[in-house]
Scaffold this motif. Structure first.
Motif, short mmCIF file in Angstrom:
data_model
loop_
_atom_site.label_atom_id
_atom_site.label_comp_id
_atom_site.label_asym_id
_atom_site.label_seq_id
_atom_site.Cartn_x
_atom_site.Cartn_y
_atom_site.Cartn_z
N ASP A 116 27.53 43.85 35.98
CA ASP A 116 26.44 43.00 36.85
C ASP A 116 26.03 41.29 35.62
OD1 ASP A 116 25.41 44.11 34.34
OD2 ASP A 116 24.10 45.25 34.32
N ARG A 117 27.27 40.74 34.68
CA ARG A 117 26.25 40.00 34.60
C ARG A 117 27.72 38.53 34.94
NH1 ARG A 117 24.38 40.25 28.76
NH2 ARG A 117 23.01 42.70 29.25
N TRP A 118 27.59 37.64 34.89
CA TRP A 118 28.38 36.43 34.75
C TRP A 118 28.58 35.44 32.94
CZ3 TRP A 118 29.44 34.10 39.09
CH2 TRP A 118 28.86 34.99 40.90
N TRP A 119 30.05 35.67 32.98
CA TRP A 119 31.07 35.41 32.67
C TRP A 119 31.77 33.60 32.34
CZ3 TRP A 119 32.07 38.48 28.10
CH2 TRP A 119 31.66 39.53 27.77
N ILE A 120 31.03 33.08 31.84
CA ILE A 120 32.19 31.84 31.55
C ILE A 120 32.87 31.46 30.51
CG2 ILE A 120 31.38 29.41 31.75
CD1 ILE A 120 29.31 29.41 32.66
N TYR A 121 34.48 31.35 30.45
CA TYR A 121 35.56 31.34 29.67
C TYR A 121 35.74 29.50 29.27
CZ TYR A 121 35.94 36.57 30.13
OH TYR A 121 36.38 38.09 30.02
N PHE A 122 35.74 29.22 28.59
CA PHE A 122 36.23 27.91 28.61
C PHE A 122 37.21 27.99 27.12
CE2 PHE A 122 32.72 28.50 26.31
CZ PHE A 122 32.73 28.10 24.70
N ALA A 123 37.65 26.55 27.32
CA ALA A 123 39.17 26.30 26.17
C ALA A 123 37.90 25.28 25.00
CB ALA A 123 39.58 25.94 26.16
N GLY A 124 38.06 25.25 23.90
CA GLY A 124 37.25 24.25 22.81
C GLY A 124 37.85 23.86 21.36
N GLN A 125 37.74 22.94 21.28
CA GLN A 125 38.57 22.37 20.19
C GLN A 125 37.16 22.64 18.37
OE1 GLN A 125 42.10 19.50 21.97
NE2 GLN A 125 41.15 19.22 19.80
N GLU A 126 37.99 23.13 17.80
CA GLU A 126 36.69 22.69 16.16
C GLU A 126 36.87 21.34 15.80
OE1 GLU A 126 39.46 24.79 12.73
OE2 GLU A 126 38.63 26.27 13.87
N ASP A 127 37.74 20.76 16.40
CA ASP A 127 37.96 19.46 15.60
C ASP A 127 38.13 18.43 16.85
OD1 ASP A 127 40.50 19.87 14.55
OD2 ASP A 127 40.18 20.83 12.75
N GLU A 128 39.66 17.27 15.38
CA GLU A 128 39.82 16.61 16.79
C GLU A 128 42.18 16.84 16.94
OE1 GLU A 128 38.79 14.31 19.03
OE2 GLU A 128 37.08 14.59 18.38
N ARG A 129 42.22 17.58 15.96
CA ARG A 129 43.66 19.07 16.10
C ARG A 129 43.88 19.70 17.36
NH1 ARG A 129 43.96 21.91 11.26
NH2 ARG A 129 42.30 22.54 12.12
N ASN A 130 44.49 19.37 18.34
CA ASN A 130 45.15 20.43 19.61
C ASN A 130 45.17 21.44 19.24
OD1 ASN A 130 45.48 20.68 22.24
ND2 ASN A 130 47.68 20.44 21.83
N GLU A 131 46.37 21.27 18.21
CA GLU A 131 46.36 22.90 17.79
C GLU A 131 45.19 23.64 17.26
OE1 GLU A 131 47.55 19.93 14.06
OE2 GLU A 131 46.88 20.09 15.77
N THR A 132 43.81 23.21 17.41
CA THR A 132 42.31 24.38 17.21
C THR A 132 42.22 24.31 18.55
OG1 THR A 132 41.02 22.80 16.74
CG2 THR A 132 42.25 22.86 15.09
N HIS A 133 42.45 24.53 19.63
CA HIS A 133 42.27 24.73 20.74
C HIS A 133 42.38 26.23 21.19
CE1 HIS A 133 41.36 21.30 24.05
NE2 HIS A 133 40.73 22.14 24.35
N ARG A 134 41.06 26.95 21.59
CA ARG A 134 40.87 27.79 21.72
C ARG A 134 40.43 29.10 22.65
NH1 ARG A 134 44.63 27.57 18.39
NH2 ARG A 134 45.07 28.94 16.25
N MET A 135 39.73 30.21 23.02
CA MET A 135 39.09 30.40 24.45
C MET A 135 37.86 31.20 23.48
SD MET A 135 41.28 29.46 27.36
CE MET A 135 38.62 30.21 27.40
N TYR A 136 37.20 30.64 24.60
CA TYR A 136 35.61 30.85 24.60
C TYR A 136 35.14 31.35 25.22
CZ TYR A 136 36.49 28.57 19.99
OH TYR A 136 37.17 27.95 18.28
N ALA A 137 33.94 32.19 25.12
CA ALA A 137 33.06 32.55 26.02
C ALA A 137 31.86 32.48 26.24
CB ALA A 137 33.50 34.16 26.37
N LEU A 138 30.89 32.61 27.22
CA LEU A 138 29.16 32.44 26.71
C LEU A 138 28.78 34.09 27.87
CD1 LEU A 138 29.02 29.25 28.59
CD2 LEU A 138 28.64 29.89 26.19
N ARG A 139 27.65 34.82 28.21
CA ARG A 139 27.68 36.22 29.24
C ARG A 139 26.39 35.35 29.41
NH1 ARG A 139 28.17 41.57 26.63
NH2 ARG A 139 26.69 40.88 25.48
N SER A 140 25.94 35.79 30.62
CA SER A 140 24.72 35.51 31.32
C SER A 140 24.02 36.58 30.92
CB SER A 140 24.52 35.54 32.68
OG SER A 140 24.30 36.31 33.26
N SER A 141 22.17 36.45 30.46
CA SER A 141 21.72 37.73 30.36
C SER A 141 20.74 38.55 31.29
CB SER A 141 20.24 36.65 29.75
OG SER A 141 20.32 36.40 30.77
#
Length: 365
Positions: A116-141
């Motif tokens: 019963d929720r909406w999720w948004i998965y996305f990739a992001g880096q923690e700095d300018e290095r490509n090797e820090t790319h990881r998956m993150y998530a948002l969830r609607s209220s």
């Protein structure tokens, strides 16, 4: 104006369905009551990539991220597909200042309705290095795709580096599919990986690679020396078969292509030997729809549609990408039939019944 950009908005007549002739009028036109009816022309968003879309309670929603939106995640909502291009982008998540989790290179947000929720998965880096790319998530209220959303943090996917992730429930089990590194120490080869999930945030056990770039059509040389399989997108056919589109080659040049993975009937998605890869691209490009790739799926009044990005003109790189949609069908064996990518010479009509895909001229040469 010259070229394909000059033909956007032309008035063209299209014969659809049971012989009814509908005349295109440039701007989208929708019928408010009953099944959705509309006429429009691709592209629906002049600058954008990696579309994730949903049709929910009579409205269309398009999620976008990366440099088109200053690395923030935005949602555009409209009553029509053609109206998404004029819809005001609403920021549902704003990236923090670097260094911080997902502070930059926010790529390919994926909008999903889970429970019963909406999720948004996305990739992001923690700095300018490509090797820090990881998956993150948002969830609607609550059950509203426009939010607000809560930032849930990073998914602890095995293997570290990851982009283009998507969650899928299949035969009473949860799975996460994403673009991973074949070798965590080597960023030059990207595979499609899978892992079981105990819930939409929590992996169980180790990953498996279900696709790696090996065929000639998906290993075209590029300036960066990369071999790429990315952007997995699960698709469950009406007969229950599981398929998965993916993108191959470099997204920054004109060799980008869509391929298809097919899971054997009744097989375990975690068994790499149970997946068969298509022998070539499954959505060939056309003039005005160059290098189609990184797609999503949505359903409109029970009928399947594919969303993807392509270029109006060759050689325009990432900046030349624009958002497209078109209907597709399933064959008797459940296999999806996408036809050819549609350029702006092929107006699209939804008439409240089964949409018919118009013809599109093949690319010259």
């Amino acid at each position: 104006m010259t070229g394909w950009r000059g033909v956007l908005g032309l008035v063209i007549a299209l014969l659809v369905g049971s012989g009814m002739t509908i005349t295109g009028i440039g701007a989208p036109n929708a019928v408010a009551d009953g099944p959705h009816s509309e006429q429009f022309t691709n592209p629906i968003l002049a600058a954008g990539a990696d579309p994730s879309m949903s049709y929910y309670r009579g409205r269309f929603h398009l999620v976008q991220g990366d440099f088109y939106n200053n690395d923030n995640i935005v949602i555009r909502s409209a009553d029509t597909l053609g109206g998404l291009g004029q819809a005001e982008p609403v920021v549902v998540w704003e990236h923090p200042a670097c260094p911080a989790p997902a502070c930059t290179k926010v790529w390919a947000p994926e909008l999903e309705h889970i429970g019963d929720r909406w999720w948004i998965y996305f990739a992001g880096q923690e700095d300018e290095r490509n090797e820090t790319h990881r998956m993150y998530a948002l969830r609607s209220s609550d059950d509203d795709p426009t939010g607000p959303y809560e930032f849930l943090g990073k998914l602890d996917l095995p293997g570290g580096w990851g982009i283009d992730g998507v969650y899928q429930e299949y035969r009473n089990a949860g799975y996460f599919f994403w673009s991973c590194l074949r070798d965590p120490e080597d960023t030059r080869v990207q595979d499609i990986c899978a892992v079981r999930m105990s819930d939409p945030m929590t992996p169980i056990g180790d990953r498996v690679s279900i696709a790696t770039p090996t065929a000639g059509w998906e290993t075209v040389p590029n300036d960066a020396g990369l071999l790429i399989n990315e952007a997995p997108q699960p698709l469950v056919a009406p007969n229950g078969r599981l398929f998965m589109t993916f993108s191959a080659n470099a997204s920054f040049d004109d060799t980008y292509r869509l391929g298809l993975l097919e899971l054997a009937q009744g097989a375990d998605p975690m068994n790499p030997k149970s997946w068969t890869k298509s022998g070539g691209p499954i959505l060939p490009g056309t003039s005005g729809a160059i290098a189609p790739g990184h797609n999503g799926f949505l359903t409109i009044d029970g009928h399947p549609w594919i969303a993807y990005h392509a270029r109006l003109e060759s050689g325009t790189g990432w900046a030349g990408r624009s958002i497209r949609v078109q209907p597709f069908t399933f064959a008797a064996n459940g296999r999806p039939q996408f036809g050819m990518a549609l350029g702006p010479d092929a107006p699209l009509v939804i008439d409240g019944r089964d949409p018919k895909q118009p013809e599109s001229r093949p690319a010259p040469g």
